[in-house]
Design an enzyme around this catalytic site. Structure first.
Site, PDB file in Angstrom:
ATOM      1  N   HIS A   1       1.091  -0.909   0.435  1.00 16.61           N
ATOM      2  CA  HIS A   1      -0.201  -0.033   0.331  1.00 16.61           C
ATOM      3  C   HIS A   1       0.533   1.502  -0.123  1.00 16.61           C
ATOM      4  O   HIS A   1       0.367   2.196  -0.765  1.00 16.61           O
ATOM      5  CB  HIS A   1      -1.297  -0.006   1.149  1.00 16.61           C
TER       6      HIS A   1
ATOM      7  N   HIS B   1      -8.882  -7.708  -7.167  1.00 18.74           N
ATOM      8  CA  HIS B   1      -9.034  -8.667  -6.041  1.00 18.74           C
ATOM      9  C   HIS B   1      -9.240  -7.591  -4.782  1.00 18.74           C
ATOM     10  O   HIS B   1      -8.954  -7.256  -3.905  1.00 18.74           O
ATOM     11  CB  HIS B   1      -7.927  -8.910  -6.018  1.00 18.74           C
TER      12      HIS B   1
ATOM     13  N   ASP C   1     -15.050 -12.443 -11.500  1.00 17.33           N
ATOM     14  CA  ASP C   1     -13.906 -12.634 -11.087  1.00 17.33           C
ATOM     15  C   ASP C   1     -13.029 -11.326 -12.419  1.00 17.33           C
ATOM     16  O   ASP C   1     -13.040 -10.960 -12.980  1.00 17.33           O
ATOM     17  CB  ASP C   1     -13.684 -13.598 -12.345  1.00 17.33           C
TER      18      ASP C   1
ATOM     19  N   ASP D   1      -4.215  -7.994  -6.924  1.00 18.02           N
ATOM     20  CA  ASP D   1      -3.210  -8.183  -6.043  1.00 18.02           C
ATOM     21  C   ASP D   1      -4.612  -9.861  -5.426  1.00 18.02           C
ATOM     22  O   ASP D   1      -5.129  -9.899  -4.663  1.00 18.02           O
ATOM     23  CB  ASP D   1      -3.298  -7.383  -4.895  1.00 18.02           C
TER      24      ASP D   1
END
Length: 279
Positions: A18, A41, A142, A163
């Site tokens: 991050h 993700h 997805d 990620d």
């Protein structure tokens, strides 16, 4: 790895990931033209570090807990720590921003974000987190299908964060294939792919697969906090960054060692290198 992220929120891998994400977004903000962030993700957006699940592992104590409220280890950490502070205005560390919250803190009125999460419960929580926020669109989908659906963005500038939770044994291969597809659709975008460092041979195979795609301008940044003498634990994490902002490599060469020194470790270190240079 097979985990729900709440057990690991705010750990050293999150801090590294991050911090670099916030730094890339800070570079995008330097130009007035709008940009788009696609997070494939996304998770749930924010994590309660006082929850039973988070305290079960207490991994945040070894990550953001070592940085929050302390002097900056390096000035380049400021955008990341500002995003954490924004969720904890009373000065007490409770909420940890996942990548959607880190990115949202960087958006300006002309920018937008697309969040993708496959898990139905997490997608529901994520939609509630950003309900009414016109700058944010949430899709239950997805991740690799989303790369086809949402690229290229109309803004022509921006970042794609890939990620995965690494629940699938072929996740490294799926990432390399997904990147190749996404880059064909949007060759000028910035792509940041996070990966765990447990078994070094798996990392080498992933990097080799990306190199064989022929994609130029690929930067590797890694932070390890344990010696790589076993694959039974998470020894560190890395980011593979396509089209990194100008001089990001030099900034990371200075920032990551100070971050390593600020976090508890039994060894390891940092590495920043070019997998493939600019064509």
């Amino acid at each position: 790895m097979n985990y729900r992220h709440i057990f690991h929120a705010g750990n050293p891998a999150d801090v590294m990931k991050h911090a670099v994400l916030a730094l890339i977004l800070d570079h995008l903000r330097a130009k007035p033209a709008p940009f788009c962030v696609l997070d494939t993700h996304a998770g749930i957006g924010r994590y309660d570090l006082t929850s039973e699940a988070a305290r079960k592992t207490a991994e945040s104590d070894e990550g953001i807990g070592r940085l929050f409220g302390h002097p900056l280890a390096h000035p380049a950490l400021a955008p990341y720590l500002d995003a954490v502070q924004a969720l904890n205005l009373d000065g007490v560390l409770r909420w940890y921003p996942g990548s959607p919250r880190v990115a949202r803190a960087a958006l300006r009125p002309q920018d937008r974000m697309v969040l993708v999460e496959l898990h139905p419960d997490d997608a529901h929580t994520l939609k509630a987190e950003f309900a009414g926020d016109r700058a944010v669109a949430v899709h239950q989908s997805d991740a690799y299908t989303a790369l086809k659906a949402h690229l290229p963005p109309k803004e022509k500038r921006g970042l794609v964060l890939i990620d995965p939770p690494f629940e699938q044994p072929d996740e490294f291969a799926r990432m390399a294939e997904g990147l190749a597809l996404a880059h064909r659709r949007w060759s000028t975008g910035i792509f940041a792919l996070w990966y765990p460092i447990k078994e070094r041979a798996a990392v080498w195979r992933f990097q080799d697969a990306v190199e064989k795609t022929g994609i130029p301008k690929v930067l590797i940044a890694e932070l390890t906090w344990h010696p790589e003498d076993t694959h039974l634990r998470l020894n560190g994490s890395g980011l593979l960054i396509v089209n990194p902002p100008w001089q990001l490599d030099e900034t990371l060469k200075a920032m990551l060692p100070t971050l390593h020194d600020a976090l508890p470790s039994t060894g390891g270190g940092t590495a920043v290198s070019w997998l493939t240079p600019e064509a």
